[in-house]
Design a protein around this motif. Structure first.
Motif, PDB file in Angstrom:
ATOM      1  N   GLN A  28      -7.937 -22.738  81.351  1.00  0.00           N
ATOM      2  CA  GLN A  28      -6.497 -22.923  81.385  1.00  0.00           C
ATOM      3  C   GLN A  28      -5.926 -23.465  80.065  1.00  0.00           C
ATOM      4  OE1 GLN A  28      -4.652 -22.294  84.434  1.00  0.00           O
ATOM      5  NE2 GLN A  28      -6.617 -21.329  84.900  1.00  0.00           N
ATOM      6  N   TYR A  29      -6.800 -24.009  79.189  1.00  0.00           N
ATOM      7  CA  TYR A  29      -6.300 -24.646  77.964  1.00  0.00           C
ATOM      8  C   TYR A  29      -5.928 -23.609  76.915  1.00  0.00           C
ATOM      9  CZ  TYR A  29      -6.087 -27.496  73.742  1.00  0.00           C
ATOM     10  OH  TYR A  29      -5.675 -28.099  72.575  1.00  0.00           O
ATOM     11  N   ASP A  30      -4.703 -23.720  76.407  1.00  0.00           N
ATOM     12  CA  ASP A  30      -4.238 -22.749  75.413  1.00  0.00           C
ATOM     13  C   ASP A  30      -3.600 -23.494  74.244  1.00  0.00           C
ATOM     14  OD1 ASP A  30      -3.658 -20.360  74.201  1.00  0.00           O
ATOM     15  OD2 ASP A  30      -1.832 -19.988  75.349  1.00  0.00           O
ATOM     16  N   GLY A  31      -4.376 -24.421  73.660  1.00  0.00           N
ATOM     17  CA  GLY A  31      -3.833 -25.219  72.571  1.00  0.00           C
ATOM     18  C   GLY A  31      -4.759 -25.259  71.373  1.00  0.00           C
ATOM     19  N   ASP A  32      -4.577 -26.268  70.551  1.00  0.00           N
ATOM     20  CA  ASP A  32      -5.325 -26.422  69.309  1.00  0.00           C
ATOM     21  C   ASP A  32      -6.799 -26.707  69.588  1.00  0.00           C
ATOM     22  OD1 ASP A  32      -5.344 -26.939  66.302  1.00  0.00           O
ATOM     23  OD2 ASP A  32      -6.155 -28.819  67.105  1.00  0.00           O
ATOM     24  N   GLU A  33      -7.689 -25.983  68.932  1.00  0.00           N
ATOM     25  CA  GLU A  33      -9.125 -26.113  69.184  1.00  0.00           C
ATOM     26  C   GLU A  33      -9.674 -27.452  68.692  1.00  0.00           C
ATOM     27  OE1 GLU A  33     -13.069 -25.365  70.337  1.00  0.00           O
ATOM     28  OE2 GLU A  33     -11.131 -24.540  70.995  1.00  0.00           O
TER      29      GLU A  33
ATOM     30  N   ARG B 209     -12.481 -30.486  85.600  1.00  0.00           N
ATOM     31  CA  ARG B 209     -11.840 -29.428  84.820  1.00  0.00           C
ATOM     32  C   ARG B 209     -10.516 -29.950  84.264  1.00  0.00           C
ATOM     33  NH1 ARG B 209     -13.402 -24.015  85.337  1.00  0.00           N
ATOM     34  NH2 ARG B 209     -11.676 -23.745  83.883  1.00  0.00           N
ATOM     35  N   ILE B 210     -10.602 -30.665  83.142  1.00  0.00           N
ATOM     36  CA  ILE B 210      -9.392 -31.287  82.609  1.00  0.00           C
ATOM     37  C   ILE B 210      -8.381 -30.266  82.088  1.00  0.00           C
ATOM     38  CG2 ILE B 210     -10.380 -33.562  82.169  1.00  0.00           C
ATOM     39  CD1 ILE B 210     -10.866 -32.805  79.308  1.00  0.00           C
ATOM     40  N   ASP B 211      -8.822 -29.006  81.924  1.00  0.00           N
ATOM     41  CA  ASP B 211      -7.862 -27.980  81.504  1.00  0.00           C
ATOM     42  C   ASP B 211      -6.853 -27.658  82.613  1.00  0.00           C
ATOM     43  OD1 ASP B 211     -10.526 -26.965  82.373  1.00  0.00           O
ATOM     44  OD2 ASP B 211      -9.532 -25.010  82.422  1.00  0.00           O
TER      45      ASP B 211
ATOM     46  N   SER C 139       0.431 -32.224  81.925  1.00  0.00           N
ATOM     47  CA  SER C 139       0.791 -33.409  81.129  1.00  0.00           C
ATOM     48  C   SER C 139      -0.436 -34.284  80.857  1.00  0.00           C
ATOM     49  CB  SER C 139       1.860 -34.239  81.861  1.00  0.00           C
ATOM     50  OG  SER C 139       2.966 -33.444  82.209  1.00  0.00           O
ATOM     51  N   PHE C 140      -1.517 -33.631  80.437  1.00  0.00           N
ATOM     52  CA  PHE C 140      -2.765 -34.354  80.211  1.00  0.00           C
ATOM     53  C   PHE C 140      -2.694 -35.202  78.949  1.00  0.00           C
ATOM     54  CE2 PHE C 140      -7.099 -34.003  78.118  1.00  0.00           C
ATOM     55  CZ  PHE C 140      -7.656 -35.070  78.823  1.00  0.00           C
ATOM     56  N   SER C 141      -3.042 -36.483  79.096  1.00  0.00           N
ATOM     57  CA  SER C 141      -3.115 -37.397  77.965  1.00  0.00           C
ATOM     58  C   SER C 141      -4.528 -37.962  77.907  1.00  0.00           C
ATOM     59  CB  SER C 141      -2.108 -38.540  78.131  1.00  0.00           C
ATOM     60  OG  SER C 141      -2.433 -39.608  77.268  1.00  0.00           O
ATOM     61  N   PRO C 142      -5.318 -37.571  76.891  1.00  0.00           N
ATOM     62  CA  PRO C 142      -6.698 -38.072  76.811  1.00  0.00           C
ATOM     63  C   PRO C 142      -6.771 -39.594  76.890  1.00  0.00           C
ATOM     64  CG  PRO C 142      -6.365 -36.318  75.214  1.00  0.00           C
ATOM     65  CD  PRO C 142      -5.031 -36.607  75.794  1.00  0.00           C
TER      66      PRO C 142
ATOM     67  N   GLU D  90      -3.732 -30.991  89.373  1.00  0.00           N
ATOM     68  CA  GLU D  90      -2.712 -31.136  88.340  1.00  0.00           C
ATOM     69  C   GLU D  90      -2.527 -32.577  87.901  1.00  0.00           C
ATOM     70  OE1 GLU D  90       0.863 -29.211  89.609  1.00  0.00           O
ATOM     71  OE2 GLU D  90      -0.032 -27.196  89.470  1.00  0.00           O
ATOM     72  N   THR D  91      -3.020 -33.549  88.720  1.00  0.00           N
ATOM     73  CA  THR D  91      -2.884 -34.959  88.334  1.00  0.00           C
ATOM     74  C   THR D  91      -4.238 -35.658  88.444  1.00  0.00           C
ATOM     75  OG1 THR D  91      -2.447 -35.842  90.552  1.00  0.00           O
ATOM     76  CG2 THR D  91      -0.555 -34.971  89.326  1.00  0.00           C
ATOM     77  N   ALA D  92      -4.367 -36.761  87.698  1.00  0.00           N
ATOM     78  CA  ALA D  92      -5.610 -37.534  87.741  1.00  0.00           C
ATOM     79  C   ALA D  92      -5.819 -38.139  89.126  1.00  0.00           C
ATOM     80  CB  ALA D  92      -5.558 -38.636  86.685  1.00  0.00           C
ATOM     81  N   GLU D  93      -4.734 -38.539  89.795  1.00  0.00           N
ATOM     82  CA  GLU D  93      -4.848 -39.119  91.133  1.00  0.00           C
ATOM     83  C   GLU D  93      -5.420 -38.100  92.113  1.00  0.00           C
ATOM     84  OE1 GLU D  93      -2.115 -39.258  89.213  1.00  0.00           O
ATOM     85  OE2 GLU D  93      -2.259 -41.386  88.665  1.00  0.00           O
TER      86      GLU D  93
END
Length: 508
Positions: free
Chosen positions: A68-73, A32-34, A38-41, A9-12
């Motif tokens: 897991q990603y359910d946003g704008d393509e 798996r960045i999905d 609170s993912f910020s590219p 769930e976190t980058a750390e």
């Protein structure tokens, strides 16, 4: 190669998992960045790619492809473009949007990462023709690497995936998900797959049926698998409990034998053997419930196995590909019981077996029970077969010249004291460890109790038998004795008995 999926769930946490993947021996990581919350590219991508201790696959899997990603393509694809610019080694994009993705990167740097174009089927495994068509469509997009993941509803489904890998002209990742697809995840190394996936921990995987990194390297000797590696395995259903892969793979490695041994969850024995008919599939152990079905598929059957009516071992003759069936269960079981009675096998020293004249009660009527009943009769015991289905008990007893009874009557069976009991059913096997085929009160009439189950080693039956004062003989002893014989049949080499015994002790 072995790729470790990194899901946190976190980058750390992800960076911690990447370091663990390197320690465990992975070649690369799939980020798996999905899975990130609170993912910020802008904030996370550079950290994950630049600080990874291993080469990276960036995957941003949408829900419509099992992620897991359910946003704008467009936002998702922009993130993958950014990952490319930041130096990711591989980018995974789904076939459904691959043309769109490639058209948006045509003008970009020729040093771009390799692009994996993937197709996932969570329902089934299509026909070989359909799989071939999917692979062709993926290649037509301009993919550097083809990835096709299907769901194995039968172990034979994996054969179509392995066939795809073996005949592909481009780097290909092919795997069948689920327990029946495990064979595809391991044998991809034999057939030329680009990579397989290994989970960092048991139970935490990115797809069903994914083995752990540790199992791939330490249990299945993944690094030693070559195109000419001989394939062996244990055929059963269920099969996840089996310790056979631990024993044989460890022993194969010690003996420098170029072979692998797999757990094979088989629903139909004939279909399995017809599908995996290549000369490199050379030998099998048989367990519940396929010992009798295995016999029916043999071209030749050893006389002892024929008399028992079940096999426990099958060897493919290299000269003509004929399948030869053997039953070595009775050797292991009877020897273990004789040793428990304080004697030795009459076959080895000419003395009378300690089983001779004893009343020997066998619970069950399947392959293992037949082996025990036959072995007991051969040693001069008076055999009684008890089974839930009485007709099967009668049939087995008639064949070996013994007596029979319904299992429901066993608790009240008491013609004499000092009887010998052998459980040859799966009652009490993990995970149903609270079950037992006979009451504790009835066990007081027996001087020795044997249980063919070896997971767990101390079944409820054996615990209660010990409490009543009976000698107990573990299923591990039967298992070891037959393992020594099978190893020699598989390899033509002497069995490393001490190593096999130590390995079983470590894993039970």
């Amino acid at each position: 190669m072995i790729c470790a999926p990194v899901m946190a769930e976190t980058a750390e946490q992800m960076l911690g998992q990447m370091r663990k993947a390197k320690e465990l021996g992975a070649d690369l990581v799939e980020i798996r960045i999905d899975y990130l919350k609170s993912f910020s590219p802008q904030q996370h991508l550079e950290v994950l790619i630049k600080q990874s201790p291993l080469p990276t696959i960036i995957t941003y899997r949408p829900t419509w492809e099992g992620g897991q990603y359910d946003g704008d393509e467009s936002r998702r694809q922009a993130t993958l473009h950014q990952a490319m610019e930041l130096g990711a080694d591989y980018i995974d994009i789904e076939l459904k949007v691959a043309d769109e993705f490639f058209s948006s990167i045509q003008e970009r740097s020729p040093k771009r990462p390799k692009v994996i174009v993937s197709s996932h089927n969570y329902e089934n495994t299509p026909s070989a023709e359909e799989i071939g068509n999917i692979a062709a469509r993926i290649q037509a997009t301009g993919a550097d690497i083809v990835k096709i993941a299907t769901t194995a509803l039968d172990i034979t489904d994996s054969a179509r995936i392995l066939q795809l890998i073996a005949h592909s002209q481009v780097p290909t990742i092919g795997l069948a998900m689920g327990e029946r697809g495990l064979i595809s995840r391991i044998l991809c190394a034999k057939f030329g797959g680009f990579l397989t996936f290994g989970a960092l921990e048991s139970g935490i995987h990115s797809a069903p049926g994914q083995p752990t990194l540790r199992d791939l390297l330490d249990l299945y000797n993944f690094r030693q698998i070559e195109p000419d590696t001989k394939v062996h395995g244990v055929i059963g259903n269920p099969i996840g409990h089996s310790k056979s892969p631990h024993l044989y793979n460890t022993a194969f490695k010690k003996a420098a034998f170029n072979g692998i041994y797999l757990p094979l969850l088989v629903d139909n024995v004939a279909n399995f053997l017809n599908t995996y008919s290549s000369p490199d599939f050379t030998g099998y152990s048989y367990t519940i419930p396929h010992k009798m079905a295995g016999l029916e598929c043999c071209d030749e059957v050893d006389p002892i196995a024929k008399a028992i009516g079940a096999i426990s071992c099958m060897i493919k003759k290299p000269s003509d590909g004929k399948l030869i069936g053997y039953n070595v269960d009775y050797l292991g079981a009877i020897a273990a019981i004789e040793e428990g009675l304080g004697g030795s096998s009459s076959a080895s020293n000419g003395s009378v077996s300690p089983l001779a004249g004893r009343l020997f009660v066998v619970i069950g009527a399947g392959g293992a029970a037949k082996a025990l009943a036959y072995g007991g009769k051969e040693k001069g015991a008076r055999v009684v077969v008890a089974n839930r289905t009485y007709e099967k008990a009668k049939d087995l007893a008639r064949k070996i010249g013994g007596e029979s009874m319904p299992l429901t009557e066993l608790n009240d069976f008491h013609p004499e004291d000092g009887m010998i009991l052998a459980n040859a059913t799966s009652v009490g096997m993990k995970p149903n460890t609270d079950a037992t085929p006979i009451s504790k009160e009835a066990l007081s009439r027996y001087s020795l109790v044997f249980d063919a189950i070896y997971t767990p080693k101390w079944t409820r039956l054996l615990r209660e038998a010990k409490e009543t004062g009976a000698k107990v003989v573990f299923g591990t002893e039967m298992f070891l004795n037959q393992a020594f014989v099978q190893f020699e049949k598989f390899t033509g080499l002497p069995a490393p008995k001490d190593l096999i015994r130590e390995t079983l002790a470590r894993n039970t």
